[in-house]
Design an enzyme around this catalytic site. Sequence first.
Site, PDB file in Angstrom:
ATOM      1  CG  ASN A  33       0.075  -0.119   2.313  1.00  0.00           C
ATOM      2  OD1 ASN A  33       1.212   0.723   2.900  1.00  0.00           O
ATOM      3  ND2 ASN A  33      -0.601  -0.464   3.736  1.00  0.00           N
ATOM      4  CB  CYS A  43      -5.779  -1.578  -4.875  1.00  0.00           C
ATOM      5  SG  CYS A  43      -6.022   0.131  -5.063  1.00  0.00           S
ATOM      6  CG  ASP A  57      -2.735   4.744  -4.855  1.00  0.00           C
ATOM      7  OD1 ASP A  57      -3.124   6.663  -5.172  1.00  0.00           O
ATOM      8  OD2 ASP A  57      -3.990   4.812  -3.391  1.00  0.00           O
ATOM      9  NE  ARG A  90      -2.165   8.164  -3.155  1.00  0.00           N
ATOM     10  CZ  ARG A  90      -3.289   8.325  -1.774  1.00  0.00           C
ATOM     11  NH1 ARG A  90      -3.109   8.880  -1.327  1.00  0.00           N
ATOM     12  NH2 ARG A  90      -4.345   7.267  -1.875  1.00  0.00           N
TER      13      ARG A  90
END
Lengths: 576, 543
Positions: free
Chosen positions: A228, A291, A296, A337
């Site tokens: 992650n 995910c 991501d 991010r």
Amino acid sequence: MEHIRTTKVEQVKLLDRFSTSNKSLTGTLYLTATHLLFIDAHQKETWILHHHIASVEKLALTTSGCPLVIQCKNFRTVHFIVPRERDCHDIYNSLLQLSKQAKYEDLYAFSYNPKQNDAERLRGWELIDLAEEYKRMGVPNSNWQLSDANRDYKICETYPRELYVPRIASKPIIVGSSKFRSKGRFPVLSYYHQSKELNAMANRAAGKGYENEDNYSNIRFQFVGIENIHVMRSSLQKLLEVNGTKGLSVNDFYSGLESSGWLRHIKAVMDAAIFLAKAIAVESASVLVHCSDGWDRTSQVCSLGSLLLDPYYRTIRGFMVLIEKDWISFGHKFSERCGHLDGDPKEVSPVFTQFLECVWHLTEQFPQAFEFNEAFLLQIHEHIHSCQFGNFIGNCQKEREELKLKEKTYSLWPFLLGDQKKYLNPLYSSQSQKSAVLEPNTVSFNFKFWRNMYHQFDRTLHPRQSVFNIIMNLNEQNKQLEKDIKDLESQIKQRKNKQTDGILSKELLNSVRPESPALKATLSLKEQALLPVNDVLRTIEGSSPADNRYSEYADEFSKAEPAVVSLEYGVARMTC
Amino acid sequence: MEFAELIRTGQAQAELLRGPEEPPLRGTLCITGHHLLLSPGPQATPDLWLLLLRNVDSIEKRVAGDSGTITLRCKDLRVLQLDIEGVEATLDIARSIEALSSLESVITSFPFFYRPKGLRLGDAWHFHPPECYYKRVARETNAWRLSEANEDFSLCPSYPRAVIVPRAVDDSALARSARFRQGGRFPVLSYYHAPSGTVLLRAGQPLTGPQKRRCSEDEELLRAVLAGARPGARGFIVDTRSPQAAKQARMSGGGTEPKAAYPGWKRLHRPLERGRPLQESFVRLVEACGDLEQSMDRWLNRLESCRWLSHVKETLSTACLAAQSMEQEGACVLVHGAEGTDSTLLITSLAQLILDPLSRTMAGFQELIEREWVQAGHPFQLRCAHSAFSHARPKHEAPTFLLFLDCVWQLGRQFPLSLEFGEGMLLALFEHAYASPFGTFLCNNEKERCLCEVRTRTHSLWSGLRQPKEQRKLRNPLYVPNPLAIWPSAEPQSLRLWQGLFLRGTHPPEPSEVAWEKVWQIVTDQEKTEGSQPTDSASEPGP
């Protein structure tokens, strides 16, 4: 600017990051609204965009001044020594403020003005058109259609307005599915693969938990353990700690590389993308990637998979389309991010950097498969953090529309296309791309530390001559020469035609024949003149023993003779 | 021929697998005194596959049912697999290969039988004689002279007949200095750096012993070196051992130059790995490179713990130090470790590549290897007896020369336009050092080569490499002469594993090979279009 107290400090020292003898340049430091600028005694300028600053640190006062260490998101690290502590403190405080903006509207993109009119700006934004891209893929078609379910961002805020779904998926199905998926991110089309045998597609969706196999017919699960965002963040942190060490030994470098786990993560992303590409290309299967939130790891795998499957994405324009589609439009949270605003540091993660690194590894393995070169990847990386262009600002399309980015900022892509020459891979061969699907080998040996990214600004660590530049140059000359030849040939033709009309003399015709002795003389002369291509390219940048660390052993040469001198690192001892 | 008794079988049917990318080859397998041959039959191309038996480093056989498999691991790091029909045939072939590949006699080795078309014996032996270089230096400096004191190899068995020494030192002093140095290796000139007027020397360690003996002639020799350079010149002695190791060497008769006895000279210790630890480093690296399944962590761990790249780093930075002392400090440099035939040569030859543009040309590089490795007495026969796969206990093996080639490869990566030769040249030198049809790397020194008449009875590698068909493989298409010194970075981030060599057994050829082919194409295109341009400009009628 309210945050700037001191705009200019003189007699500032810029320390060499890797020097063990505190080698430095002295110059003047300027603070502007957007940049920190250092001009050394040789008038060489070092510009640092405030948005690029990841951290500023003020170290304990030394006899020579107050040290200020700045780490940048593009992996530049600078170490200044400011003579007076008050100046240092002022600059430190200003930078703290300037590097962490609270509002989007204070980002550089909203004030950046490249002197274009509105029409030009809009044309720039229209350069990459995703509707066009889906058409290129072959959708809509008999199985897939454009859905208007998310037209007003009602079903999923982080998806784009326009989504492609199976024709049989009615609105109730979509609504139901979206309620079952994290953040409403129901499965939608990411890439539609057209091949001779059968059509297949890759979708994307969000998870949180995973599907119960009993409830989905004709489906196989594959878990591809990519870690992650938190693991990735601390992995990069470790990597940077290792390679920023002064006097790094080979062993510390490799054990640090190993314990950071960075290359292991890169390999995991790559393996997942290869799995996806194989499933689609070889087994003609459809693949659903997810995910937990699907913005991501999912973006990494979908975009890399598409890159492996479709040579179009390996062109300069195609790569822009790919980023627009799989990253920007599908809601990779660039602002969080990349830490564009002063926000939660736990949301920061180098997910997109990893994607670029995977692409770099592919360019290393397939040097002729990509139209673009490494500089292109580095430039894109530079701009996901620079906030100079609007493309990467915000976390999803809805937010971008609310910010009116297309009206208030510029798009990066036309600027990169305008500079295209810099980013071309001279070895690119579009013909060899017919077979299309790339099958990279992910044996561990193939993953290397990306020096040109993580040491982009550490000049002394790089090769001193560039093969790419020289080949680029040769290629260009070849093209020019070929063009000259064509021009001349057509001139000859014209003259010959005239000659049949009796205009050309006989002597003239004779001189065209290659046996002419005069011609031979020109040939040999020509060969001598052929050698140096461009002296600018031949200069050996940074190659001086003073730039390298072994020179510091030699610094000891000139000192008075002590009985026993032990140098740093315990390797070299000098007895006299 | 005396090999006949070692050959247990005439021929057998076999299939050969040569690596991950190449197609298998089927045909008749034969063994001769020096070769393993596979003849695929009349229609096939290429018509014959040939392996020099001397290239076999280890052999492994397995039989099952009525066939067998032989795995040959070669000294050039290639791995070959032969699937052979017949159990007896397999065992016989395996035994024959074992016997023939481990023959140690020099004069029955293949170079003494190799007679290629187009080459005349003795042709190129004087192609790169070090005397030429020495004469040039003697002429240019006036401080050095060519000495024939070692004409009969009596002073130093590992030096060539002609050496170059300070003019002020006579032959009898040389003889006494030789007795004071290990292996008789008294200080001789290795390289003269004209721009700074300084010289690079090499020697064996001084035999001071526990009594701290001195030798006035040896001291005089080094004094004369400084006097012959510019006035007030200083000197550095780069000892390639740690201070402890150098001190310890005194117990067994060796030692270092005491400071008081050599005024103007300053000693620096830069320990370099040698001998068995270096060989083990090589073996462990190749082992790690053979494992395709290992995890990333395991691979990085093995790459670190084999220490090969550490050796590359230490070697490069020591060579840079020596070069820098000359170019920047204007000092003379003497390099030695213990014997002066291994790490010493690494440093002197690399320092020259850094400083001397001529040594970076095709001819200059060959001259450098001939002078600084072959003639300087690097014991190739002992060091290259086995490569990384051999199960035999290593005795004198050490990949010193390979380490040199790796450092040159790193230089080439950092200065891709400055070396006239390419990676192909370095690979060829590696292969020929371990197993070759040419005589260049036979024996341990010039004296042995004379006894075996290597010069008159074998062909030189240098003439082999001059064949036109080899050029594209050996040359760097992007070469442009560069008059400057080239200072590499020796930081770990700047060094890279030499994949083209270490991964050749397990890994398909680097795709960059294909790209390199493209580079060649671009460069030749350039030459062609450039060449054809005048045709048209000449045909362009004047106004």
